[in-house]
Design a protein around this motif. Structure first.
Motif, short mmCIF file in Angstrom:
data_model
loop_
_atom_site.label_atom_id
_atom_site.label_comp_id
_atom_site.label_asym_id
_atom_site.label_seq_id
_atom_site.Cartn_x
_atom_site.Cartn_y
_atom_site.Cartn_z
N LEU A 118 0.84 -1.21 0.00
CA LEU A 118 0.00 0.00 0.00
C LEU A 118 0.87 1.25 0.00
CD1 LEU A 118 -2.71 -1.12 2.59
CD2 LEU A 118 -3.11 -0.68 0.16
N LYS A 119 1.91 1.26 0.82
CA LYS A 119 2.82 2.41 0.85
C LYS A 119 3.56 2.55 -0.47
CE LYS A 119 3.59 2.05 5.86
NZ LYS A 119 4.56 1.71 6.93
N LEU A 120 3.98 1.41 -1.02
CA LEU A 120 4.73 1.43 -2.28
C LEU A 120 3.92 2.07 -3.40
CD1 LEU A 120 7.30 0.45 -3.80
CD2 LEU A 120 6.05 -1.67 -4.29
N HIS A 121 2.61 1.84 -3.40
CA HIS A 121 1.76 2.37 -4.46
C HIS A 121 1.08 3.69 -4.08
CE1 HIS A 121 2.09 -0.95 -7.34
NE2 HIS A 121 2.14 -1.75 -6.29
N GLY A 122 1.51 4.29 -2.99
CA GLY A 122 1.07 5.63 -2.66
C GLY A 122 -0.31 5.77 -2.06
N PHE A 123 -0.81 4.70 -1.43
CA PHE A 123 -2.12 4.78 -0.79
C PHE A 123 -2.03 5.58 0.50
CE2 PHE A 123 -2.92 1.29 -3.65
CZ PHE A 123 -4.29 1.33 -3.90
N GLU A 124 -3.16 6.17 0.89
CA GLU A 124 -3.28 6.86 2.16
C GLU A 124 -4.17 6.04 3.10
OE1 GLU A 124 -4.74 10.75 1.22
OE2 GLU A 124 -2.87 11.38 0.27
N LYS A 128 -6.26 1.96 8.14
CA LYS A 128 -7.66 1.70 7.85
C LYS A 128 -7.80 0.65 6.76
CE LYS A 128 -11.90 3.93 6.20
NZ LYS A 128 -12.51 5.20 5.71
N ARG A 129 -6.98 0.76 5.73
CA ARG A 129 -7.04 -0.20 4.62
C ARG A 129 -6.58 -1.59 5.06
NH1 ARG A 129 -7.86 1.95 -0.45
NH2 ARG A 129 -7.89 4.22 -0.55
N VAL A 130 -5.59 -1.64 5.95
CA VAL A 130 -5.14 -2.94 6.47
C VAL A 130 -6.27 -3.59 7.26
CG1 VAL A 130 -3.57 -4.06 8.10
CG2 VAL A 130 -2.70 -2.34 6.52
N ALA A 131 -6.93 -2.81 8.12
CA ALA A 131 -8.04 -3.35 8.92
C ALA A 131 -9.18 -3.83 8.02
CB ALA A 131 -8.55 -2.28 9.89
N GLU A 132 -9.49 -3.08 6.97
CA GLU A 132 -10.55 -3.47 6.05
C GLU A 132 -10.19 -4.77 5.33
OE1 GLU A 132 -10.92 -0.10 3.51
OE2 GLU A 132 -12.33 0.96 4.84
N ALA A 133 -8.94 -4.90 4.91
CA ALA A 133 -8.51 -6.10 4.20
C ALA A 133 -8.60 -7.33 5.11
CB ALA A 133 -7.09 -5.93 3.67
N GLN A 157 -2.54 -18.05 4.62
CA GLN A 157 -3.02 -17.88 3.25
C GLN A 157 -4.03 -16.74 3.17
OE1 GLN A 157 -1.89 -17.97 0.33
NE2 GLN A 157 -1.63 -20.20 0.28
N ARG A 158 -4.83 -16.56 4.21
CA ARG A 158 -5.76 -15.43 4.26
C ARG A 158 -5.00 -14.09 4.30
NH1 ARG A 158 -11.29 -16.54 6.01
NH2 ARG A 158 -11.58 -18.81 6.06
N VAL A 159 -3.87 -14.07 4.99
CA VAL A 159 -3.05 -12.85 4.99
C VAL A 159 -2.54 -12.56 3.58
CG1 VAL A 159 -0.90 -11.81 5.83
CG2 VAL A 159 -2.39 -13.06 7.41
N GLY A 160 -2.12 -13.61 2.87
CA GLY A 160 -1.69 -13.42 1.48
C GLY A 160 -2.80 -12.87 0.61
N ILE A 161 -4.01 -13.36 0.83
CA ILE A 161 -5.16 -12.85 0.08
C ILE A 161 -5.44 -11.40 0.47
CG2 ILE A 161 -7.64 -13.12 -0.31
CD1 ILE A 161 -7.22 -16.15 0.20
N ALA A 162 -5.37 -11.10 1.77
CA ALA A 162 -5.60 -9.73 2.24
C ALA A 162 -4.59 -8.77 1.63
CB ALA A 162 -5.55 -9.68 3.76
N ARG A 163 -3.34 -9.19 1.55
CA ARG A 163 -2.30 -8.33 0.97
C ARG A 163 -2.61 -8.01 -0.49
NH1 ARG A 163 3.83 -10.41 1.08
NH2 ARG A 163 2.85 -12.09 -0.10
N ALA A 164 -3.16 -8.98 -1.21
CA ALA A 164 -3.48 -8.77 -2.62
C ALA A 164 -4.70 -7.86 -2.79
CB ALA A 164 -3.73 -10.11 -3.31
N ILE A 165 -5.76 -8.12 -2.05
CA ILE A 165 -7.00 -7.36 -2.27
C ILE A 165 -6.94 -5.96 -1.66
CG2 ILE A 165 -8.39 -9.44 -2.41
CD1 ILE A 165 -9.43 -8.81 0.41
N ALA A 166 -6.01 -5.72 -0.72
CA ALA A 166 -5.89 -4.39 -0.13
C ALA A 166 -5.61 -3.33 -1.19
CB ALA A 166 -4.79 -4.37 0.93
N LEU A 167 -4.95 -3.72 -2.28
CA LEU A 167 -4.61 -2.80 -3.36
C LEU A 167 -5.77 -2.57 -4.31
CD1 LEU A 167 -1.04 -4.16 -4.12
CD2 LEU A 167 -1.59 -1.97 -3.06
N ARG A 168 -6.88 -3.26 -4.08
CA ARG A 168 -8.06 -3.17 -4.96
C ARG A 168 -7.68 -3.44 -6.43
NH1 ARG A 168 -10.09 -3.21 -0.57
NH2 ARG A 168 -11.91 -2.04 0.12
#
Length: 264
Positions: A118-124, A128-133, A157-168
């Motif tokens: 998220l930080k790498l791609h410039g999200f703010e 909040k986004r981590v909690a939502e994921a 594996q759910r963490v891996g999925i969360a990391r992917a979907i957090a970027l929408r």
């Protein structure tokens, strides 16, 4: 169309047969693959070990550069797009890896693992986004402070999925992500992916050697053998009327008519 792939070929160095001096010979892995992935599709990529399915997945995400052919992602030719131009697009296509213990940094807490991209791609609003994921993948908020070794295989594996979907992202590639899980955890992860595809409008490609898993999740499948597509069919047609002898071999290897029936 999310993906339009034409005459894709890819060869890799054969390091096992590299001479003492000189370059290693190259081995052709993918051999003239052509197919399309419509937006919103759930595509299965199935084949035995060594069939080229994981190599295909990595080529689709440009983790490997094709030797020949063309990869069009949502109207953009990414076949040989330079990394500096490709970097801006990478948020839109994400990968979930087979082994979460090797893809999750053991020294970072779950929060950091999800927050990093998220930080790498410039999200703010990172926290909040981590909690939502985490919420979307069914993990309590306090899991953000845990390390990967403190989690079960299914939780990792759910963490891996969360990391992917957090970027929408628009597209997710899942590479054999349930193969190391017990039957109950497999069912939970497959159900979760199905829910996320529906709720987030994702396009998904799911790599597996197990046709019963493909049947549970996907609407269409590519069957690969020795780097070639031997069958491309809707799931119902694939199971009811397989055209390729190789597909029939894979079907005959399924131990039960529908081992997921008890899960539904």
């Amino acid at each position: 169309m999310m993906y339009d792939i034409a005459n894709l070929e890819l060869s890799l160095p054969d390091l096992a047969n590299k001479p003492l001096l000189g370059k290693a010979p190259r081995v052709e892995i993918l051999k003239g693959l052509s197919f399309q992935v419509p937006k919103g599709a759930v595509l299965g990529i199935v084949g035995a070990s060594g069939s080229g399915k994981s190599t295909l997945g990595r080529a689709m995400l440009r983790l490997l550069e094709p030797t020949a052919g063309q990869i069009i992602f949502d109207g953009t030719d990414i076949t040989h797009l330079p990394e500096e131009h490709l970097r801006a697009m990478r948020r839109r296509f994400q990968m979930i890896f087979q082994d979460p213990m090797s893809s999750l940094n053991p020294r970072r807490r779950v929060h950091g693992l999800i927050a990093g991209p998220l930080k790498l791609h410039g999200f703010e609003d990172i926290s909040k986004r981590v909690a939502e994921a985490l919420d979307m993948v069914g993990l309590p908020a306090h899991f953000a402070m845990r390390y990967p070794h403190e989690l079960s295989g299914g939780q990792r594996q759910r963490v891996g999925i969360a990391r992917a979907i957090a970027l929408r992202p628009d597209f997710i590639l899942a590479d054999e992500i349930v193969s190391g899980l017990d039957v109950s955890s497999q069912a939970q992860v497959l159900n979760l992916l199905g829910d996320l595809v529906r709720d987030l409008g994702l396009t998904l490609a799911f790599i597996s050697h197990d046709l019963s898993v493909i049947r549970r999740l996907c609407t269409r499948a590519l069957v690969l053998n020795q780097g070639k597509i031997v069958e491309d069919a809707d799931i119902a047609d694939l199971f009811d009327n397989p055209q390729a002898a190789y597909t029939r071999e894979l079907l005959s290897a399924i131990p039960l008519p529908d081992p997921y029936q008890a899960w539904v």
